[in-house]
Design a protein around this motif. Structure first.
Motif, PDB file in Angstrom:
ATOM      1  N   GLU A  23       0.803  -1.222   0.000  1.00  9.68           N
ATOM      2  CA  GLU A  23       0.000   0.000   0.000  1.00  9.68           C
ATOM      3  C   GLU A  23       0.838   1.275   0.000  1.00  9.68           C
ATOM      4  OE1 GLU A  23       0.505  -1.136   4.360  1.00  9.68           O
ATOM      5  OE2 GLU A  23       0.301  -2.123   2.404  1.00  9.68           O
ATOM      6  N   HIS A  24       2.159   1.147   0.123  1.00  9.89           N
ATOM      7  CA  HIS A  24       3.038   2.308   0.086  1.00  9.89           C
ATOM      8  C   HIS A  24       3.653   2.528  -1.296  1.00  9.89           C
ATOM      9  CE1 HIS A  24       2.611   2.425   4.400  1.00  9.89           C
ATOM     10  NE2 HIS A  24       3.121   1.205   4.511  1.00  9.89           N
ATOM     11  N   SER A  25       3.376   1.655  -2.248  1.00 10.56           N
ATOM     12  CA  SER A  25       3.992   1.719  -3.578  1.00 10.56           C
ATOM     13  C   SER A  25       3.457   2.893  -4.387  1.00 10.56           C
ATOM     14  CB  SER A  25       3.718   0.425  -4.348  1.00 10.56           C
ATOM     15  OG  SER A  25       4.254  -0.700  -3.710  1.00 10.56           O
ATOM     16  N   ILE A  26       4.343   3.506  -5.151  1.00 13.89           N
ATOM     17  CA  ILE A  26       3.919   4.548  -6.085  1.00 13.89           C
ATOM     18  C   ILE A  26       2.877   3.991  -7.051  1.00 13.89           C
ATOM     19  CG2 ILE A  26       4.684   5.936  -8.051  1.00 13.89           C
ATOM     20  CD1 ILE A  26       7.319   6.384  -6.544  1.00 13.89           C
ATOM     21  N   ALA A  27       3.076   2.758  -7.487  1.00 10.42           N
ATOM     22  CA  ALA A  27       2.127   2.151  -8.425  1.00 10.42           C
ATOM     23  C   ALA A  27       0.731   2.038  -7.810  1.00 10.42           C
ATOM     24  CB  ALA A  27       2.625   0.778  -8.859  1.00 10.42           C
ATOM     25  N   TRP A  28       0.663   1.857  -6.508  1.00  5.02           N
ATOM     26  CA  TRP A  28      -0.642   1.808  -5.845  1.00  5.02           C
ATOM     27  C   TRP A  28      -1.309   3.186  -5.862  1.00  5.02           C
ATOM     28  CZ3 TRP A  28      -4.879  -0.261  -4.960  1.00  5.02           C
ATOM     29  CH2 TRP A  28      -5.709   0.066  -3.886  1.00  5.02           C
ATOM     30  N   GLY A  29      -0.545   4.239  -5.650  1.00  2.00           N
ATOM     31  CA  GLY A  29      -1.095   5.587  -5.784  1.00  2.00           C
ATOM     32  C   GLY A  29      -1.632   5.827  -7.187  1.00  2.00           C
ATOM     33  N   SER A  97       6.263   0.773 -13.056  1.00  6.34           N
ATOM     34  CA  SER A  97       6.850   1.307 -11.830  1.00  6.34           C
ATOM     35  C   SER A  97       7.695   0.214 -11.177  1.00  6.34           C
ATOM     36  CB  SER A  97       5.741   1.788 -10.883  1.00  6.34           C
ATOM     37  OG  SER A  97       6.287   2.406  -9.733  1.00  6.34           O
ATOM     38  N   ILE A  98       8.690  -0.230 -11.913  1.00  6.95           N
ATOM     39  CA  ILE A  98       9.525  -1.358 -11.492  1.00  6.95           C
ATOM     40  C   ILE A  98      10.992  -0.984 -11.658  1.00  6.95           C
ATOM     41  CG2 ILE A  98      10.121  -3.777 -11.911  1.00  6.95           C
ATOM     42  CD1 ILE A  98       7.330  -4.142 -13.132  1.00  6.95           C
ATOM     43  N   ALA A  99      11.776  -1.220 -10.625  1.00  5.81           N
ATOM     44  CA  ALA A  99      13.221  -1.001 -10.711  1.00  5.81           C
ATOM     45  C   ALA A  99      13.904  -2.004  -9.800  1.00  5.81           C
ATOM     46  CB  ALA A  99      13.588   0.418 -10.304  1.00  5.81           C
ATOM     47  N   PHE A 100      15.091  -2.405 -10.198  1.00 10.79           N
ATOM     48  CA  PHE A 100      15.844  -3.372  -9.392  1.00 10.79           C
ATOM     49  C   PHE A 100      17.329  -3.283  -9.720  1.00 10.79           C
ATOM     50  CE2 PHE A 100      17.966  -7.475  -8.895  1.00 10.79           C
ATOM     51  CZ  PHE A 100      17.698  -7.740  -7.562  1.00 10.79           C
ATOM     52  N   ALA A 101      18.146  -3.397  -8.677  1.00 11.95           N
ATOM     53  CA  ALA A 101      19.589  -3.597  -8.829  1.00 11.95           C
ATOM     54  C   ALA A 101      20.047  -4.484  -7.679  1.00 11.95           C
ATOM     55  CB  ALA A 101      20.339  -2.266  -8.799  1.00 11.95           C
ATOM     56  N   PRO A 102      20.982  -5.395  -7.917  1.00 10.43           N
ATOM     57  CA  PRO A 102      21.515  -6.202  -6.823  1.00 10.43           C
ATOM     58  C   PRO A 102      22.056  -5.303  -5.720  1.00 10.43           C
ATOM     59  CG  PRO A 102      22.258  -7.049  -8.937  1.00 10.43           C
ATOM     60  CD  PRO A 102      21.598  -5.729  -9.214  1.00 10.43           C
ATOM     61  N   ASP A 123      18.205  -4.275 -17.417  1.00 14.49           N
ATOM     62  CA  ASP A 123      17.175  -5.156 -17.976  1.00 14.49           C
ATOM     63  C   ASP A 123      15.839  -4.943 -17.282  1.00 14.49           C
ATOM     64  OD1 ASP A 123      16.044  -7.299 -19.471  1.00 14.49           O
ATOM     65  OD2 ASP A 123      16.419  -8.653 -17.805  1.00 14.49           O
ATOM     66  N   VAL A 124      15.838  -5.000 -15.949  1.00 13.17           N
ATOM     67  CA  VAL A 124      14.589  -4.912 -15.195  1.00 13.17           C
ATOM     68  C   VAL A 124      14.043  -3.488 -15.168  1.00 13.17           C
ATOM     69  CG1 VAL A 124      13.536  -5.223 -12.919  1.00 13.17           C
ATOM     70  CG2 VAL A 124      15.178  -6.911 -13.768  1.00 13.17           C
TER      71      VAL A 124
END
Length: 260
Positions: A23-29, A97-102, A123-124
C-alpha cells in the motif's frame, strides 16, 4: 473501502499497472488515481509471496485482472500481455513502476559495479519498459499512454543513487525515442520523476532519510510528497487533456529539481 469508479475522463479505458508491492507503492497511488477517473485496471504482482499483499489492493480498485509478473523470468511479460489481449483485446494505458539492482551494486560505487549487476539493473528497470511498449503497441489501436517512473538521480548526481543513476538516465532517453516512434500512432510516452518518497524501494538506498529531509527543506513547495500526488499527476497524462503532451519527464517534487 473499495475505490469505485465513477463516470470520468478515463471511463471505459483499460490499463495495466505494473509494480505494486504494497500500500506504500507509487504504483498503488497510480492505481487509485486511474480508478477514480473511471478506468478499468489490470494489476500485476511479483510472485506468490507478494500476492497476499497485492490481492486486497486489487480488490479495492475492482481490478479485472490480477497477474503474476517477475521480469527476471523469461516469457512472464509476454504472458501478461497475452492475457490482457485475450480478456480485453485492447489497452489504453500502462504504468511501469519497477526497478531493481543487486544490493551489492546498488550500495557500492558505480566505478565498482559488476557487469552482471549493471546488466540486470538495466534489464529490469529500463529494457523492460521498451519491451512493454512493443507489446502494448498492437493493443493501442486508438492510441494510448505509456508511463514509467524515474528519479532526479537520472539527471544529477545524487549521493548513494549509484548504478541507478545511469539506468534511469537511459530510461528517460528511451522515453523520448519511444515517443518519437510511437507518436504517429497516437501513443504518448512519458516518464514521471517523483521526489523522495518512503517506499520499499527507497528503503534500499543508503542515507534515504537525509535525502528526504533535504528535499523537504529545499523544495519551493515543501509539503511532503505522497503516492496520491504522484498518482494524480500520472493519471492526468492519460486523459485527453494531455493529448498533445509526449516525450516528457514530468517532475512531481514540489519544485525541488529547480533548486541548486
Amino acid at each position: 473501502m473499495t475505490t469505485t469508479a465513477v463516470p470520468g475522463p478515463l471511463a471505459g479505458r483499460k490499463g495495466l499497472i505494473a509494480g505494486i508491492a504494497n500500500e506504500h507503492s507509487i504504483a498503488w497511488g497510480c492505481a487509485k488515481a486511474f480508478r477514480a477517473l473511471g478506468a478499468d485496471l489490470a494489476i500485476t504482482y511479483l510472485n506468490d509471496k507478494a500476492r497476499p499483499h497485492v490481492e486486497p489492493l486489487a480488490r479495492e480498485v475492482d481490478a479485472q485482472l490480477l497477474l503474476p509478473l517477475d521480469l527476471r523470468v523469461d516469457g512472464a511479460l509476454e504472458a501478461v500481455f497475452e492475457q490482457v489481449e485475450a480478456d480485453w483485446g485492447q489497452l489504453d494505458f500502462l504504468v511501469h513502476s519497477i526497478a531493481f539492482a543487486p544490493v551489492e551494486d546498488l550500495h557500492g560505487r558505480l566505478t565498482d559495479c559488476s557487469k552482471a549487476g549493471f546488466l540486470q539493473a538495466m534489464d529490469v528497470s529500463c529494457w523492460s519498459f521498451i519491451r512493454m511498449a512493443k507489446l502494448a503497441e498492437p493493443l493501442m489501436k486508438q492510441g494510448g499512454t505509456l508511463v514509467c517512473m524515474s528519479y532526479f538521480g537520472a539527471q544529477m548526481v545524487v549521493d548513494h543513487y549509484n548504478v541507478m543513476g545511469p539506468v534511469k538516465a537511459a530510461l528517460e532517453c528511451a522515453v523520448r525515442y519511444l515517443a518519437a516512434e510511437l507518436g504517429p500512432k497516437g501513443i504518448r510516452v512519458h516518464a514521471v520523476s517523483p521526489g523522495p518518497l518512503a517506499t520499499r524501494a527507497a528503503s534500499g538506498l543508503t542515507g534515504f532519510d537525509d535525502l528526504l529531509a533535504k528535499a523537504h527543506e529545499k523544495a519551493p513547495i515543501s509539503s511532503l510528497l505522497s503516492i496520491e500526488d504522484v498518482g494524480a499527476a500520472t493519471a492526468h497524462l492519460a486523459t485527453d487533456a494531455a493529448r498533445l503532451m509526449t516525450g516528457q519527464t514530468l517532475f512531481v517534487d514540489g519544485g525541488y529539481h529547480i533548486i541548486d
